[in-house]
Design a protein around this motif. Structure first.
Motif, PDB file in Angstrom:
ATOM      1  N   PRO A 204      66.463  -2.305  11.968  1.00 12.83           N
ATOM      2  CA  PRO A 204      66.090  -1.697  13.248  1.00 12.83           C
ATOM      3  C   PRO A 204      65.736  -0.226  13.052  1.00 12.83           C
ATOM      4  CG  PRO A 204      68.137  -2.934  13.448  1.00 12.83           C
ATOM      5  CD  PRO A 204      67.831  -2.852  11.987  1.00 12.83           C
ATOM      6  N   TYR A 205      64.936   0.287  13.975  1.00  7.49           N
ATOM      7  CA  TYR A 205      64.654   1.720  13.956  1.00  7.49           C
ATOM      8  C   TYR A 205      65.963   2.497  14.061  1.00  7.49           C
ATOM      9  CZ  TYR A 205      59.698   0.792  14.909  1.00  7.49           C
ATOM     10  OH  TYR A 205      58.407   0.376  14.849  1.00  7.49           O
ATOM     11  N   THR A 206      66.017   3.621  13.375  1.00  7.44           N
ATOM     12  CA  THR A 206      67.158   4.507  13.519  1.00  7.44           C
ATOM     13  C   THR A 206      67.158   5.106  14.930  1.00  7.44           C
ATOM     14  OG1 THR A 206      67.093   5.051  11.168  1.00  7.44           O
ATOM     15  CG2 THR A 206      68.293   6.571  12.618  1.00  7.44           C
ATOM     16  N   LEU A 207      68.287   5.058  15.572  1.00  7.99           N
ATOM     17  CA  LEU A 207      68.387   5.572  16.935  1.00  7.99           C
ATOM     18  C   LEU A 207      68.547   7.094  16.886  1.00  7.99           C
ATOM     19  CD1 LEU A 207      68.492   4.677  19.891  1.00  7.99           C
ATOM     20  CD2 LEU A 207      70.969   4.424  19.656  1.00  7.99           C
ATOM     21  N   GLU A 208      67.639   7.801  17.568  1.00  5.32           N
ATOM     22  CA  GLU A 208      67.670   9.259  17.593  1.00  5.32           C
ATOM     23  C   GLU A 208      67.348   9.751  19.003  1.00  5.32           C
ATOM     24  OE1 GLU A 208      64.995  10.853  14.736  1.00  5.32           O
ATOM     25  OE2 GLU A 208      65.885   9.819  13.033  1.00  5.32           O
ATOM     26  N   VAL A 209      67.920  10.893  19.358  1.00  3.30           N
ATOM     27  CA  VAL A 209      67.632  11.524  20.650  1.00  3.30           C
ATOM     28  C   VAL A 209      67.072  12.919  20.406  1.00  3.30           C
ATOM     29  CG1 VAL A 209      69.351  10.216  21.937  1.00  3.30           C
ATOM     30  CG2 VAL A 209      70.006  12.378  20.861  1.00  3.30           C
ATOM     31  N   SER A 210      66.465  13.489  21.467  1.00  2.00           N
ATOM     32  CA  SER A 210      65.750  14.751  21.324  1.00  2.00           C
ATOM     33  C   SER A 210      66.662  15.961  21.226  1.00  2.00           C
ATOM     34  CB  SER A 210      64.804  14.945  22.518  1.00  2.00           C
ATOM     35  OG  SER A 210      65.527  14.954  23.738  1.00  2.00           O
ATOM     36  N   ALA A 211      67.904  15.846  21.644  1.00  2.00           N
ATOM     37  CA  ALA A 211      68.805  17.002  21.680  1.00  2.00           C
ATOM     38  C   ALA A 211      69.992  16.779  20.755  1.00  2.00           C
ATOM     39  CB  ALA A 211      69.287  17.251  23.100  1.00  2.00           C
ATOM     40  N   VAL A 212      70.377  17.821  20.053  1.00  2.00           N
ATOM     41  CA  VAL A 212      71.568  17.794  19.211  1.00  2.00           C
ATOM     42  C   VAL A 212      72.566  18.788  19.792  1.00  2.00           C
ATOM     43  CG1 VAL A 212      72.488  18.172  16.910  1.00  2.00           C
ATOM     44  CG2 VAL A 212      70.195  17.207  17.183  1.00  2.00           C
ATOM     45  N   TYR A 225      65.566  12.795  25.710  1.00  2.96           N
ATOM     46  CA  TYR A 225      64.713  11.643  25.416  1.00  2.96           C
ATOM     47  C   TYR A 225      65.210  10.899  24.183  1.00  2.96           C
ATOM     48  CZ  TYR A 225      61.466  13.998  28.559  1.00  2.96           C
ATOM     49  OH  TYR A 225      60.899  14.614  29.644  1.00  2.96           O
ATOM     50  N   VAL A 226      65.090   9.572  24.204  1.00  2.00           N
ATOM     51  CA  VAL A 226      65.285   8.772  23.000  1.00  2.00           C
ATOM     52  C   VAL A 226      63.970   8.809  22.240  1.00  2.00           C
ATOM     53  CG1 VAL A 226      65.842   6.522  22.041  1.00  2.00           C
ATOM     54  CG2 VAL A 226      66.952   7.281  24.159  1.00  2.00           C
ATOM     55  N   VAL A 227      63.957   9.446  21.080  1.00  2.00           N
ATOM     56  CA  VAL A 227      62.715   9.625  20.330  1.00  2.00           C
ATOM     57  C   VAL A 227      62.485   8.517  19.308  1.00  2.00           C
ATOM     58  CG1 VAL A 227      62.706  12.117  20.652  1.00  2.00           C
ATOM     59  CG2 VAL A 227      63.863  11.164  18.663  1.00  2.00           C
ATOM     60  N   SER A 228      63.529   7.764  18.997  1.00  2.00           N
ATOM     61  CA  SER A 228      63.385   6.651  18.059  1.00  2.00           C
ATOM     62  C   SER A 228      64.462   5.629  18.369  1.00  2.00           C
ATOM     63  CB  SER A 228      63.524   7.136  16.612  1.00  2.00           C
ATOM     64  OG  SER A 228      63.480   6.048  15.707  1.00  2.00           O
ATOM     65  N   GLY A 229      64.073   4.353  18.391  1.00  2.00           N
ATOM     66  CA  GLY A 229      65.026   3.296  18.694  1.00  2.00           C
ATOM     67  C   GLY A 229      64.314   1.980  18.898  1.00  2.00           C
TER      68      GLY A 229
END
Length: 526
Positions: A204-212, A225-229
């Motif tokens: 599966p795509y690695t799950l990433e969000v726009s803010a850390v 935003y969810v940028v990858s998933g």
């Protein structure tokens, strides 16, 4: 020979595009090119690597060269070679092993053919691949019983998971592309029946969000935003007393973090593939406002979540602007530069600003003004002098239900202004379009606010005198009838490039440059 070259010109071009090392020249002695080398061709063969067994032979074509060819095997016990015209025949000798056949033409150009004699296991450069959908990996058949790509067979167990493409017409170089999540394998087989398999897992795509480690202010909102998933996203707050999470309607990748009280809450994001990540969100009580200095500003594209313009901000007949600003320095000088400090709006359409009274001799006195219509003919101006270094709650109302001068009202600190200037025909101010060139703190590419702003609000209805008075100097945090945009420009982060409206559409006010300076505002500490 020229005819042969012409027949293979398109193939030669493809070879050059596919590989920068098609001609195997590493084993040839370096030749001194003649001065008139423009008519000479590089020597290229169609099988730079030959693999044969005992008592076998293979033919190799010369696909480009300069004629008068000769060949030489460096070890005739392993392989012998003869040339006839533009075709080379290589025969295995009495011994297994590897040797080189050198091909030379009449102009001294040469190419090497690597010859391997024996029965070989089929080998791949990789036997396992781990990928994500959309990824590509390079794969090479590094050994086996074949001399050209057409002597290899390829079988993909599940062609919906990956695809494979030969990327070099002369060599067994392949590109494997992941198409979807899953597991499959690719089997290669050579002419001797030897096989090799590469196992492939498309994860599966690695799950990433726009803010850390994002921050959000109390009574403010931040869009994440969810940028990858892998779709089907859910985002939840671990502490509903500190932070709430709101999905953005029409955009499954966007969520608004709503600050409720000071503290830190853990947010969990999950998708349909079972991927899950957690990140902390800090909720802070902001006490300072964005300082735009003398050149910064905000632009607002008024876009929907799919990138199209929100037409609800077009064709307006009733509008209310509210803002809280502190002007540090006045624009303009005696060299003809405009004496205008912009609050918000669209130049020549509907613009709230601070300006000098028309034809006034005292150019240091400035007043709140509405400048409107595309011909610049509507000017309405208040009578309260706007001073530098002071906080003002300013507002303008266009009331489409009224006519004449009653259509337009200006307010300073919640009090309706006595107008000292009323120019133009306000009945012509209809169907106002705010969707293009809307700015906060700038107009006409200049005329900056030169100061700080705490909030800016747009209503698509005409507020009453009482509503303006009730709102003056207050941070509004809930959705209200007709409140189309509500930006709170406070120091949640040390550096901020955009601020989301806390209304349902979350229009982004994008800073010209990141805001890094902040000004204390007493209403934020009340």
């Amino acid at each position: 020979m020229k005819k042969y070259i012409s027949r293979n010109l398109s193939l030669f071009t493809a070879f050059l595009m596919a590989s920068s090392s098609l001609a195997v020249l590493s084993g040839c002695e370096e030749k001194t090119e003649p001065e008139s080398a423009g008519d000479l061709y590089e020597l290229i063969v169609n099988k730079p690597v030959v693999r044969i067994g005992q008592n076998e032979e293979v033919t190799v074509d010369i696909i480009l060269g300069n004629g008068n060819y000769s060949v030489k095997s460096y070890d005739t016990d392993i392989a012998e070679a003869v040339v006839s015209g533009e075709q080379i025949t290589i025969k295995s000798g009495s011994s297994n092993g590897a040797t080189t056949v050198e091909v030379t033409d009449g102009e001294g150009a040469c190419a090497d053919i690597s010859v391997n004699v024996g029965l070989f296991d089929l080998k791949l450069s990789q036997t396992e691949l781990s990928m994500e959908p959309g990824d590509s990996r390079q794969l090479e058949v590094s050994m086996g019983n074949f001399s050209s790509n057409d002597e290899l067979s390829i079988e993909v167990a599940d062609g919906t998971v990956v695809s494979i493409e030969n990327t070099d017409p002369l060599r067994p170089y392949y590109t494997v592309t992941a198409l979807r999540r899953g597991h499959t394998s690719i089997t290669f087989m050579d002419r001797k029946g030897k096989s090799a398999v590469v196992d492939i897992t498309v994860n599966p795509y690695t799950l990433e969000v726009s803010a850390v480690n994002p921050k959000v202010g109390v009574d403010n909102k931040l869009t994440v935003y969810v940028v990858s998933g892998n779709g089907g996203y859910e985002m939840v707050s671990g502490d509903g007393n500190i932070l709430a999470v709101e999905p953005v309607s029409g955009n499954e990748t966007a969520f608004r973090l709503v600050g409720l009280s000071e503290g830190t809450a853990t947010v969990t994001v999950a998708d349909d593939a079972g991927q899950k990540i957690e990140f902390p969100v800090t909720v802070v009580l902001a006490d300072k406002s964005a300082d735009l200095g003398s050149g910064n500003y905000f632009s607002v594209p008024f876009e929907m979540h799919d990138g199209t313009v929100d037409e609800t901000m077009n064709g307006l007949n009733s509008i209310t602007f509210e803002a809280r600003v502190n002007i540090a320095s006045l624009n303009g000088d005696d060299n003809g530069n405009a004496r205008i400090n912009t609050v918000m709006g669209v130049e020549k359409i509907f613009l709230l600003r601070v300006d000098v009274h028309r034809n006034a001799s005292d150019t240091q006195k400035r007043y709140l003004q509405l400048s409107a219509d595309d011909k610049g003919g509507i000017r309405y101006e208040g009578s309260t002098e706007i001073q530098t270094g002071q906080w003002y709650n300013v507002a303008v109302v266009l009331d489409g239900s009224k006519s004449g001068s009653e259509r337009i009202s200006l307010y300073v600190n919640g009090v309706k202004e006595t107008l000292q200037l009323q120019d133009g025909t306000p009945d012509d101010l209809n169907n106002v379009d705010l969707t293009s060139n809307f700015y906060i703190g700038r107009s006409d590419g200049r005329r900056h606010l030169n100061g700080s702003v705490t909030y800016a609000r747009i209503w698509t209805r005409a507020l009453t005198d009482q509503e303006i008075a009730d709102n003056s100097g207050k941070i509004l945090t809930s959705d209200m009838d007709g409140l189309a945009a509500n930006w709170i420009f406070t120091n949640v982060n040390d550096s901020a490039s955009s601020f989301a409206s806390i209304t349902g559409n979350s229009f982004e006010a994008e800073a010209g440059t990141a805001v890094t300076a902040w000004t204390a505002d007493p209403v934020l500490s009340e």
